[in-house]
Motif scaffolding. Structure first.
Motif, PDB file in Angstrom:
ATOM      1  N   GLU A  23       0.830  -1.208   0.000  1.00  0.00           N
ATOM      2  CA  GLU A  23       0.000   0.000   0.000  1.00  0.00           C
ATOM      3  C   GLU A  23       0.864   1.257   0.000  1.00  0.00           C
ATOM      4  O   GLU A  23       0.557   2.244  -0.697  1.00  0.00           O
ATOM      5  CB  GLU A  23      -0.942  -0.012   1.204  1.00  0.00           C
ATOM      6  CG  GLU A  23      -2.053  -1.047   1.089  1.00  0.00           C
ATOM      7  CD  GLU A  23      -2.926  -1.119   2.332  1.00  0.00           C
ATOM      8  OE1 GLU A  23      -2.639  -0.371   3.300  1.00  0.00           O
ATOM      9  OE2 GLU A  23      -3.883  -1.922   2.346  1.00  0.00           O
ATOM     10  N   GLY A  24       1.942   1.229   0.782  1.00  0.00           N
ATOM     11  CA  GLY A  24       2.860   2.362   0.776  1.00  0.00           C
ATOM     12  C   GLY A  24       3.520   2.545  -0.577  1.00  0.00           C
ATOM     13  O   GLY A  24       3.706   3.675  -1.043  1.00  0.00           O
ATOM     14  N   GLN A  27       1.008   4.119  -3.094  1.00  0.00           N
ATOM     15  CA  GLN A  27       0.892   5.555  -2.874  1.00  0.00           C
ATOM     16  C   GLN A  27       2.114   6.289  -3.413  1.00  0.00           C
ATOM     17  O   GLN A  27       1.998   7.330  -4.068  1.00  0.00           O
ATOM     18  CB  GLN A  27       0.717   5.829  -1.382  1.00  0.00           C
ATOM     19  CG  GLN A  27       0.609   7.304  -1.027  1.00  0.00           C
ATOM     20  CD  GLN A  27       0.451   7.515   0.475  1.00  0.00           C
ATOM     21  OE1 GLN A  27       0.178   6.584   1.226  1.00  0.00           O
ATOM     22  NE2 GLN A  27       0.636   8.744   0.912  1.00  0.00           N
ATOM     23  N   GLU A  28       3.287   5.745  -3.144  1.00  0.00           N
ATOM     24  CA  GLU A  28       4.527   6.393  -3.580  1.00  0.00           C
ATOM     25  C   GLU A  28       4.640   6.422  -5.104  1.00  0.00           C
ATOM     26  O   GLU A  28       4.973   7.456  -5.696  1.00  0.00           O
ATOM     27  CB  GLU A  28       5.723   5.640  -2.968  1.00  0.00           C
ATOM     28  CG  GLU A  28       7.085   6.120  -3.416  1.00  0.00           C
ATOM     29  CD  GLU A  28       7.493   7.474  -2.852  1.00  0.00           C
ATOM     30  OE1 GLU A  28       8.557   7.976  -3.224  1.00  0.00           O
ATOM     31  OE2 GLU A  28       6.725   8.036  -2.041  1.00  0.00           O
ATOM     32  N   GLU A  31       2.047   8.845  -6.664  1.00  0.00           N
ATOM     33  CA  GLU A  31       2.328  10.262  -6.396  1.00  0.00           C
ATOM     34  C   GLU A  31       3.552  10.767  -7.140  1.00  0.00           C
ATOM     35  O   GLU A  31       3.571  11.900  -7.626  1.00  0.00           O
ATOM     36  CB  GLU A  31       2.529  10.483  -4.893  1.00  0.00           C
ATOM     37  CG  GLU A  31       1.242  10.425  -4.082  1.00  0.00           C
ATOM     38  CD  GLU A  31       1.484  10.741  -2.613  1.00  0.00           C
ATOM     39  OE1 GLU A  31       2.663  10.996  -2.248  1.00  0.00           O
ATOM     40  OE2 GLU A  31       0.508  10.731  -1.843  1.00  0.00           O
ATOM     41  N   ALA A  45       6.379   4.736   5.077  1.00  0.00           N
ATOM     42  CA  ALA A  45       4.922   4.654   5.035  1.00  0.00           C
ATOM     43  C   ALA A  45       4.420   3.337   5.615  1.00  0.00           C
ATOM     44  O   ALA A  45       3.349   3.286   6.218  1.00  0.00           O
ATOM     45  CB  ALA A  45       4.424   4.818   3.605  1.00  0.00           C
ATOM     46  N   GLN A 112      -8.045   3.949  -8.546  1.00  0.00           N
ATOM     47  CA  GLN A 112      -6.664   3.579  -8.276  1.00  0.00           C
ATOM     48  C   GLN A 112      -6.131   2.634  -9.349  1.00  0.00           C
ATOM     49  O   GLN A 112      -4.986   2.765  -9.799  1.00  0.00           O
ATOM     50  CB  GLN A 112      -6.530   2.927  -6.901  1.00  0.00           C
ATOM     51  CG  GLN A 112      -5.085   2.643  -6.503  1.00  0.00           C
ATOM     52  CD  GLN A 112      -4.976   1.951  -5.169  1.00  0.00           C
ATOM     53  OE1 GLN A 112      -5.197   0.750  -5.047  1.00  0.00           O
ATOM     54  NE2 GLN A 112      -4.623   2.716  -4.141  1.00  0.00           N
TER      55      GLN A 112
END
Length: 208
Positions: A23-24, A27-28, A31, A45, A112
């Motif tokens: 999940e981290g 997101q990374e 982004e 994260a 997503q």
């Protein structure tokens, strides 16, 4: 002054920590893109050491590939899950309509997933191995299973099951890319049911 020692890698990751890392990473990557993403921020994260991330995923490419595998399996493998074997025994028109409806829902109802797919396509020129990892996982979860269905369905007896599987999935992916990813709904609108109806008619009409 002696610098603080880094935390040693965790040998056995719990499913919860593995999921936290993924999940981290998602997101990374979303982004910052693949190039600018760092394993340090992913580890931070997830609440684990960078050494732990490296020990379980080797490098940034390995982590990205793990994300691809998880995303594709979560979104597409369930369509052809063993518990759906009974569904595959129904009339081909019913089976194909359900498969198309589920696939389009998976592809269009998850922002997503669409953003991750945009990232894969956007990075494919510089990092073709990332796109190839996606294709390999799609092959395992979609193409091969659909090809097997087309090859074994006695009511279809298709001339070329492999090409037909590509036509079926390709039409759905094209619809998703043009309508959702490229924001083409208002430019070249197409009702989902109209596409699915025509696709089913094309496939069933070529049966021997």
């Amino acid at each position: 002054m002696t610098p603080p020692k880094s935390k040693p890698p965790e040998r056995d990751l719990s499913p919860e920590k593995t999921q936290a890392i993924l999940e981290g990473a998602m997101q990374e990557f979303l982004e910052r893109g693949f190039t600018a993403a760092t394993m340090d921020r992913v580890a931070s994260a997830a609440g684990v050491s960078k050494a732990t991330v490296y020990s379980h995923f080797q490098d940034k490419e390995g982590l990205f590939a793990a994300l691809i595998q998880q995303m594709v399996q979560k979104k597409f493998q369930s369509i052809f899950a063993p518990q759906n074997d009974q569904m595959l025994q129904e009339e081909p028109e019913v089976v194909l309509r359900r498969l198309a409806t589920i696939a389009l829902s998976v592809g269009t109802n998850d922002p997503q997933f669409l953003n991750f797919l945009r990232l894969i396509i956007g990075e494919s020129g510089r990092f073709p191995q990332l796109a190839q990892a996606f294709v390999r996982n799609i092959e395992k979860t979609s193409f091969s299973m659909l090809r097997q269905y087309f090859s074994s369905c006695p009511k279809l007896k298709l001339r070329d099951p492999e090409a037909t599987a590509r036509v079926f999935i390709g039409a759905l992916i094209h619809f998703m890319i043009v309508q959702e990813m490229l924001h083409g709904k208002d430019i070249i609108p197409m009702e989902r049911d109209r596409l699915v109806d025509t696709l089913i008619e094309l496939i069933t009409s070529q049966a021997l």
